[in-house]
Motif scaffolding. Structure first.
Motif, PDB file in Angstrom:
ATOM      1  N   ASN A 165      11.666   2.988  -8.690  1.00  0.00           N
ATOM      2  CA  ASN A 165      12.630   1.906  -8.561  1.00  0.00           C
ATOM      3  C   ASN A 165      12.377   0.841  -9.627  1.00  0.00           C
ATOM      4  OD1 ASN A 165      14.538   2.301  -6.192  1.00  0.00           O
ATOM      5  ND2 ASN A 165      12.588   2.808  -5.219  1.00  0.00           N
ATOM      6  N   LEU A 166      12.855  -0.382  -9.393  1.00  0.00           N
ATOM      7  CA  LEU A 166      12.768  -1.448 -10.396  1.00  0.00           C
ATOM      8  C   LEU A 166      12.004  -2.659  -9.867  1.00  0.00           C
ATOM      9  CD1 LEU A 166      16.484  -1.281 -11.644  1.00  0.00           C
ATOM     10  CD2 LEU A 166      14.476  -0.228 -12.690  1.00  0.00           C
ATOM     11  N   VAL A 167      11.038  -2.399  -8.989  1.00  0.00           N
ATOM     12  CA  VAL A 167      10.246  -3.479  -8.404  1.00  0.00           C
ATOM     13  C   VAL A 167       9.265  -4.009  -9.446  1.00  0.00           C
ATOM     14  CG1 VAL A 167       8.668  -4.114  -6.544  1.00  0.00           C
ATOM     15  CG2 VAL A 167      10.469  -2.414  -6.135  1.00  0.00           C
ATOM     16  N   GLN A 168       9.271  -5.336  -9.645  1.00  0.00           N
ATOM     17  CA  GLN A 168       8.401  -5.955 -10.635  1.00  0.00           C
ATOM     18  C   GLN A 168       7.214  -6.668 -10.013  1.00  0.00           C
ATOM     19  OE1 GLN A 168      10.383  -8.031 -13.991  1.00  0.00           O
ATOM     20  NE2 GLN A 168      12.302  -7.586 -12.928  1.00  0.00           N
ATOM     21  N   ASP A 185       3.921   4.701  -1.540  1.00  0.00           N
ATOM     22  CA  ASP A 185       4.041   5.205  -2.908  1.00  0.00           C
ATOM     23  C   ASP A 185       4.909   4.237  -3.711  1.00  0.00           C
ATOM     24  OD1 ASP A 185       4.331   6.589  -5.271  1.00  0.00           O
ATOM     25  OD2 ASP A 185       4.739   8.514  -4.327  1.00  0.00           O
ATOM     26  N   LEU A 186       4.294   3.586  -4.714  1.00  0.00           N
ATOM     27  CA  LEU A 186       4.988   2.631  -5.572  1.00  0.00           C
ATOM     28  C   LEU A 186       4.920   3.046  -7.037  1.00  0.00           C
ATOM     29  CD1 LEU A 186       3.779  -0.658  -3.889  1.00  0.00           C
ATOM     30  CD2 LEU A 186       6.180  -0.060  -4.244  1.00  0.00           C
ATOM     31  N   GLN A 187       4.617   4.275  -7.298  1.00  0.00           N
ATOM     32  CA  GLN A 187       4.483   4.701  -8.688  1.00  0.00           C
ATOM     33  C   GLN A 187       5.833   4.658  -9.402  1.00  0.00           C
ATOM     34  OE1 GLN A 187       3.718   8.889  -9.485  1.00  0.00           O
ATOM     35  NE2 GLN A 187       4.191   9.389  -7.353  1.00  0.00           N
ATOM     36  N   ARG A 188       5.742   4.532 -10.730  1.00  0.00           N
ATOM     37  CA  ARG A 188       6.926   4.535 -11.599  1.00  0.00           C
ATOM     38  C   ARG A 188       7.920   3.425 -11.259  1.00  0.00           C
ATOM     39  NH1 ARG A 188       6.525   8.989 -14.754  1.00  0.00           N
ATOM     40  NH2 ARG A 188       5.272  10.721 -13.944  1.00  0.00           N
ATOM     41  N   ASN A 189       7.393   2.227 -10.985  1.00  0.00           N
ATOM     42  CA  ASN A 189       8.208   1.033 -10.958  1.00  0.00           C
ATOM     43  C   ASN A 189       7.888   0.248 -12.233  1.00  0.00           C
ATOM     44  OD1 ASN A 189       9.810   0.254  -8.214  1.00  0.00           O
ATOM     45  ND2 ASN A 189       8.152   1.698  -7.781  1.00  0.00           N
ATOM     46  N   PHE A 211       1.615   4.541 -13.020  1.00  0.00           N
ATOM     47  CA  PHE A 211       2.759   4.392 -13.925  1.00  0.00           C
ATOM     48  C   PHE A 211       3.491   3.064 -13.693  1.00  0.00           C
ATOM     49  CE2 PHE A 211       2.077   8.982 -13.604  1.00  0.00           C
ATOM     50  CZ  PHE A 211       2.047   9.349 -14.941  1.00  0.00           C
ATOM     51  N   ASN A 212       2.745   1.974 -13.754  1.00  0.00           N
ATOM     52  CA  ASN A 212       3.313   0.644 -13.687  1.00  0.00           C
ATOM     53  C   ASN A 212       2.790  -0.179 -14.856  1.00  0.00           C
ATOM     54  OD1 ASN A 212       5.108  -0.011 -11.192  1.00  0.00           O
ATOM     55  ND2 ASN A 212       3.517   1.330 -10.366  1.00  0.00           N
ATOM     56  N   ASN A 213       2.854  -1.504 -14.746  1.00  0.00           N
ATOM     57  CA  ASN A 213       2.489  -2.380 -15.860  1.00  0.00           C
ATOM     58  C   ASN A 213       1.383  -3.372 -15.509  1.00  0.00           C
ATOM     59  OD1 ASN A 213       4.539  -1.226 -17.488  1.00  0.00           O
ATOM     60  ND2 ASN A 213       6.063  -2.607 -16.616  1.00  0.00           N
ATOM     61  N   TYR A 232      -2.492   5.238 -15.256  1.00  0.00           N
ATOM     62  CA  TYR A 232      -1.349   5.026 -16.147  1.00  0.00           C
ATOM     63  C   TYR A 232      -0.763   3.613 -16.004  1.00  0.00           C
ATOM     64  CZ  TYR A 232      -1.471  10.031 -17.091  1.00  0.00           C
ATOM     65  OH  TYR A 232      -1.863  11.293 -17.463  1.00  0.00           O
ATOM     66  N   ASN A 233      -1.639   2.621 -16.125  1.00  0.00           N
ATOM     67  CA  ASN A 233      -1.229   1.243 -16.224  1.00  0.00           C
ATOM     68  C   ASN A 233      -1.826   0.671 -17.512  1.00  0.00           C
ATOM     69  OD1 ASN A 233       0.247  -0.066 -13.662  1.00  0.00           O
ATOM     70  ND2 ASN A 233      -1.060   1.603 -12.934  1.00  0.00           N
ATOM     71  N   PHE A 234      -2.043  -0.635 -17.548  1.00  0.00           N
ATOM     72  CA  PHE A 234      -2.657  -1.287 -18.699  1.00  0.00           C
ATOM     73  C   PHE A 234      -3.877  -2.094 -18.260  1.00  0.00           C
ATOM     74  CE2 PHE A 234       1.852  -0.716 -19.504  1.00  0.00           C
ATOM     75  CZ  PHE A 234       1.845  -0.056 -20.726  1.00  0.00           C
ATOM     76  N   ILE A 235      -4.567  -1.585 -17.263  1.00  0.00           N
ATOM     77  CA  ILE A 235      -5.660  -2.314 -16.618  1.00  0.00           C
ATOM     78  C   ILE A 235      -6.883  -2.380 -17.525  1.00  0.00           C
ATOM     79  CG2 ILE A 235      -7.237  -2.304 -14.643  1.00  0.00           C
ATOM     80  CD1 ILE A 235      -4.996  -0.850 -13.077  1.00  0.00           C
ATOM     81  N   ASP A 236      -7.342  -3.616 -17.785  1.00  0.00           N
ATOM     82  CA  ASP A 236      -8.585  -3.755 -18.544  1.00  0.00           C
ATOM     83  C   ASP A 236      -9.743  -4.226 -17.671  1.00  0.00           C
ATOM     84  OD1 ASP A 236      -7.675  -6.325 -18.223  1.00  0.00           O
ATOM     85  OD2 ASP A 236      -7.170  -6.620 -20.339  1.00  0.00           O
ATOM     86  N   TRP A 237      -9.441  -4.751 -16.477  1.00  0.00           N
ATOM     87  CA  TRP A 237     -10.493  -5.152 -15.531  1.00  0.00           C
ATOM     88  C   TRP A 237     -10.139  -4.657 -14.139  1.00  0.00           C
ATOM     89  CZ3 TRP A 237     -14.938  -7.401 -17.114  1.00  0.00           C
ATOM     90  CH2 TRP A 237     -14.938  -8.060 -18.354  1.00  0.00           C
TER      91      TRP A 237
END
Length: 524
Positions: A165-168, A185-189, A211-213, A232-237
């Motif tokens: 979906n488009l949940v931010q 399951d909240l993947q690919r938002n 697969f989120n941000n 598959y995120n951008f997690i650095d910590w």
């Protein structure tokens, strides 16, 4: 007279023929397949719910049709319905009383539709399902506001799918009524923030955020969670709260395919068994403290949340005893990182470790003696590193009695401890491809050797020696062995003499590509 009689008979039969023709020549098509208490109406080009099915059906499948609206009373004929699937339709709206006669419905699949159009009416309909247990709202173009409206007062739901979906952003209200939620399951938002979203979900055990941000996950305090997938995120910590007295129930944590620079700060008490950290930028940094030349260079960092309140976490960057509780860990996947060494005591902190994958890293030395790997270890992959030295005492190797798979391929090895493999009593598969390690022509006498006598490893079944610059293999090299797989490819000019003949009873796969061997005959 005969002709006239025949004509009269034909005229008399014609009305009867007209009555029978539609039945025999154009039979009514049954659009659904009935199997016991299930009606399967998938891919039937339906634009509405069929009204003429058995009233006793408990499951109705209407996937891949063209239904745009669930109208009021469309399910009134099916009071026993417990499972309804409408995935991959064109559904926009569920009218408020569509489920008024579906009080026993427990599973509802609405995946891949257009519920963002009429989500308010659909929300009113969902509220009339007192026993709803599993709800799939994936791929409906829903944002967080639409999602919150759809989920109002669904207190019975235990399994919820909101993927695609488009949940931010998740705030503290969106799941506040889902008291019984166990799996989400909240993947690919397009999620980038969680603001105390799960404070009411005390029973939540499985959470998928892949697969989120997300840029980081700090102040992790979900003690009841068993599985967390944040790959598959951008997690650095990743930092769990260190001041909690409860034991975290976490068993599986997936942080693969992120931007981690440091080993995650895990709970101080947990049941963690599976830790996936592949494809990050992770390394240990204790050695860098000795080389610090900048007088103003900080060695600590304090974390804040997005509301500018201190998160009560201060990390000493060069202090490497913040790994958390690894005492239950069984699988550690560190593939594709920048690990160049293990901190002191790191391997020892995992007494139950059975699978360790370190391929594609920067290790230069592997010391079995000082690291003291777990006796439960049965799979070790250190391929594609920079290994040039392996140290191993007899006691340390003997303790690894369960090791069955050992991959050392694509390193810089020229010498190995002579008894490295012979002391690993249950070894079944070894890969030494693309190292400069030969097959011994005579038994080595030194403690280290540039060749291996494989007859000392009688239980070995699979041996991979591609690209080892092997020229000659003696006729007795594999005597007494029962190899099933042997790969000698990419050894140009190889002379195998009669060695392979010793394996004719057991060998199933033989790799000789790029060796210039053109004619080989097995003699039985």
């Amino acid at each position: 007279m005969q002709i006239q009689g025949f004509t009269a008979l034909l005229v008399w039969l014609l009305p009867m023929w007209r009555l029978l023709t539609p039945v025999t020549s154009h039979p009514t098509v049954n659009r659904c397949q009935l199997m016991q208490n299930t009606a399967v109406c998938n891919q039937r080009q339906l634009s509405s719910v069929p009204p003429n099915l058995s009233q006793n059906i408990e499951e109705l499948q209407l996937n891949y049709n063209h239904i745009t609206t669930l109208t009021d009373d469309c399910l009134i004929h099916y009071p026993a319905l417990t499972t309804l699937s409408l995935a991959c339709n064109e559904l926009q709206t569920i009218q408020p009383t569509a489920f008024q006669n579906s009080q026993f419905l427990t599973s509802l699949n609405l995946a891949n539709n257009n519920l963002y159009v009429g989500y308010q009416d659909s929300s009113e309909a969902l509220k009339t399902l007192p026993m709803l247990n599993a709800l799939d709202l994936s791929e409906n173009k829903l944002d967080e506001e639409m999602t919150a409206v759809l989920l109002e007062n669904l207190t019975s739901v235990e399994y919820l799918n909101l993927s695609g979906n488009l949940v931010q952003r998740l705030d503290e209200n969106i799941f506040s009524h889902l008291y019984h939620l166990k799996e989400l399951d909240l993947q690919r938002n397009v999620l980038f923030e969680i603001d105390n979203a799960f404070h009411s979900n005390r029973k939540l055990e499985r959470l998928n955020l892949a697969f989120n941000n997300f840029p980081c996950l700090t102040d992790f305090h979900m003690t009841e969670l068993v599985v967390l997938n944040a790959s598959y995120n951008f997690i650095d910590w990743f930092i769990s709260r260190q001041d909690l007295n409860e034991t975290f129930q976490l068993e599986t944590l997936d942080l693969s395919h992120n931007n981690l620079l440091f080993f995650p700060f895990l709970p101080s008490r947990s049941h963690l068994q599976n830790l996936y950290l592949s494809n990050n930028r992770l390394n240990f940094y204790q050695h860098l403290e000795d080389n610090v030349t900048y007088t103003n260079m900080t060695t600590t960092v304090e974390f804040y949340n997005l509301k500018n309140h201190a998160a009560n976490v201060t990390a000493e960057l060069w202090k490497e005893d913040l790994h958390g509780d690894l005492s239950s860990l069984q699988l550690l996947d560190l593939r594709g990182n920048r690990v160049s060494y293990f901190p002191q005591g790191f391997i020892r902190s995992m007494p139950h470790l059975s699978r360790l994958n370190l391929c594609i890293n920067c290790l230069e030395t592997l010391n079995f003696t000082s690291e003291r790997f777990s006796g439960a270890l049965y799979e070790l992959d250190v391929s594609q590193n920079r290994l040039n030295h392996i140290q191993a005492s007899e006691d340390a190797l003997t303790a690894l009695s369960n090791l069955t798979y050992f991959n050392l391929s694509q390193n810089n090895l020229n010498f190995l401890p002579t008894r490295l493999f012979s002391l690993l009593s249950n070894l079944r598969s070894v890969d030494l491809s693309f190292n400069s390690i030969n097959i011994c022509l005579v038994k080595p006498t030194n403690t280290v050797s540039h060749c291996i006598d494989w007859k000392d490893v009688p239980k070995l079944k699979q041996l991979y020696l591609k690209g080892c610059n092997i020229k000659t293999i003696s006729s007795s090299a594999f005597s007494g062995m029962s190899l099933t797989h042997l790969d000698l490819s990419d050894n140009l000019g190889l002379n195998i003499e009669k060695s392979i003949q010793k394996l004719w009873r057991t060998l199933q796969h033989l790799g000789l590509g790029n060796t210039n061997i053109q004619d080989l005959t097995f003699r039985t």
